[in-house]
Enzyme design. Structure first.
Site, PDB file in Angstrom:
ATOM      1  N   PHE A 161     -39.424  18.956  26.057  1.00 38.63           N
ATOM      2  CA  PHE A 161     -38.401  18.936  24.979  1.00 38.63           C
ATOM      3  C   PHE A 161     -37.911  17.716  24.638  1.00 38.63           C
ATOM      4  CE2 PHE A 161     -37.836  23.106  27.478  1.00 38.63           C
ATOM      5  CZ  PHE A 161     -38.523  24.062  26.568  1.00 38.63           C
TER       6      PHE A 161
ATOM      7  N   SER B 122     -36.611  14.636  22.443  1.00 36.40           N
ATOM      8  CA  SER B 122     -36.389  14.114  21.292  1.00 36.40           C
ATOM      9  C   SER B 122     -36.760  13.046  21.121  1.00 36.40           C
ATOM     10  CB  SER B 122     -34.768  13.991  21.154  1.00 36.40           C
ATOM     11  OG  SER B 122     -34.176  15.439  20.967  1.00 36.40           O
TER      12      SER B 122
ATOM     13  N   GLY C  61     -20.994  35.870   3.158  1.00 39.96           N
ATOM     14  CA  GLY C  61     -21.442  37.182   2.945  1.00 39.96           C
ATOM     15  C   GLY C  61     -23.106  36.759   2.822  1.00 39.96           C
TER      16      GLY C  61
ATOM     17  N   GLU D 277     -28.143  18.806  27.284  1.00 41.12           N
ATOM     18  CA  GLU D 277     -27.323  17.970  27.782  1.00 41.12           C
ATOM     19  C   GLU D 277     -26.631  18.844  28.756  1.00 41.12           C
ATOM     20  OE1 GLU D 277     -28.145  15.032  26.871  1.00 41.12           O
ATOM     21  OE2 GLU D 277     -27.540  14.490  24.994  1.00 41.12           O
TER      22      GLU D 277
END
Length: 381
Positions: free
Chosen positions: A157, A159, A340, A364
């Site tokens: 994971f 970044s 909506g 984090e």
């Protein structure tokens, strides 16, 4: 005369500069970046020209040397346009700060000049496929061999994975547990570094995320950040700031959606009147505003504590991250409801923020781990 709850004139100028940059360079393009999975490298480099690639890197090292409150103001402002891009810049700041704060002169001279300009971008590599919340159980190894560390393992994971040039990696140089972990700077093109496929994610589409693999990568010993065995402590200190920034990204995204909801409910008519005229709508908007302001106040207070290195800074950073990210998602969810069926459409920005903010209560440090940090700290008194 300002009191402790006011921003200074300088802080307001920084905030205004970040808002202006966002309005010009981020907000008009964010929907397209999301839809087409575009990594806006040029826009990110333009942010670095304002100093946003090195917000709390020292002026000696070429940064703008600001505090954590100023950083939070910048992240919040940029997230108003795109939380995904703002969060990416936050992570780069975390990586460059760790090198500046704990690195020896050689490693700082090698990396910081190009990181300040974001010519080279930095990733923070702690999480592994089998260790997320239990970060101290990480298995990536770094074995000393003459003037090198030989690094093997995988990080998940990440970044910037596959795109960024610099990886600040936590690896095990010693025994099990947190005290056996060290911090090393690894470059993308070092032999043995490879990347998994880009992850297919619910949100955060404007930034790359991939697994990073190390197969006996020979990293010069001078790339050690801090001393051997200090890596976990350094990683956790980085996270205090990272948690504030990710909380700030939630505040900025939620503020955008609240503003959109106010505008929409004033224009949308049902049963012969604007839905903003219904008391139920007003109560919902009032709760959204109240909760968001409360989360913002706590986050700003925590930011000052981290800047001043207060003894309770980690507790406050954890509380602020937990409250800001949970509140941010809740505000966006209600903004979607107020829109909506239109809120569910990609023609409106709400659904993108709904997706982007969801991950903030995971990364984090999950919000469950934030509660653990706070609870343990209270019971330690």
């Amino acid at each position: 005369m300002t009191n402790q709850f006011d921003l200074t004139d300088e802080q307001r100028q920084i905030q205004e500069m970040a808002r202006q940059f966002t309005a010009d360079a981020i907000t008009p393009h964010a929907a397209e970046w999301d839809e087409k999975h575009i990594f806006p490298r040029d826009t990110i480099r333009a942010a670095a020209e304002l100093g946003f690639g090195s917000i709390y890197v020292s002026e000696e090292a070429g940064g703008i040397g600001l505090g954590r409150l100023e950083a939070a103001l910048i992240m919040e402002a940029m997230a108003y346009g795109d939380p995904s891009t703002s969060a990416f810049i936050s992570i780069h700041n975390m990586a460059s700060w760790m090198i500046d704060r704990f690195g020896a002169d050689a490693v700082k001279a090698k990396y910081l000049p190009s990181m300040v300009t974001m010519e080279r971008m930095g990733s923070y590599c702690l999480t592994e496929p089998s260790s997320g919340s239990d970060a101290a159980a990480l298995k990536t190894k770094a074995v000393k061999d003459g003037g090198f560390y030989v690094v093997s393992g995988s990080k998940a994971f990440i970044s910037g994975g596959g795109e960024n040039e610099i990886y600040v990696v936590m690896a095990r140089t010693g025994a099990e547990g947190p005290k056996g972990i060290s911090c090393l700077v690894v470059e993308k093109d070092m032999p043995g570094v490879s990347f998994g496929a880009q992850e297919r994610k619910l949100g955060w589409h404007s930034q790359p995320t991939a697994q990073v693999n190390f197969d006996e990568v020979r990293v010069p010993a001078e790339n050690l950040v801090g001393a051997e065995g200090e890596g976990f402590r350094i990683a956790m200190m980085g996270l205090d700031g990272g948690r504030l920034n990710i909380g700030a990204c939630s505040l900025g995204g939620a503020q955008r959606c609240l503003d959109e909801a106010v505008g929409y409910t004033k224009e949308r008519k049902q049963f012969g009147q604007a839905i903003a005229d219904f008391q139920a709508t007003q109560f919902t908007l009032a709760d959204m505003e109240t909760e968001l302001q409360a989360a913002r106040m706590l986050l700003y207070a925590a930011a000052v504590k981290v800047t001043e290195n207060a003894p309770d800074k980690t507790r406050f950073a954890a509380m602020a991250k937990r409250l800001a990210t949970d509140t941010g998602s809740s505000v966006v969810d209600r903004a979607l409801q107020l829109h909506g069926g239109y809120g569910y459409l990609m023609d409106y920005p709400i659904e993108r923020f709904w997706r982007d903010l969801r991950v903030h209560s995971i990364l984090e440090g999950t919000n469950q781990v934030m509660r653990m940090i706070v609870g343990r700290d209270m019971l330690r008194q």
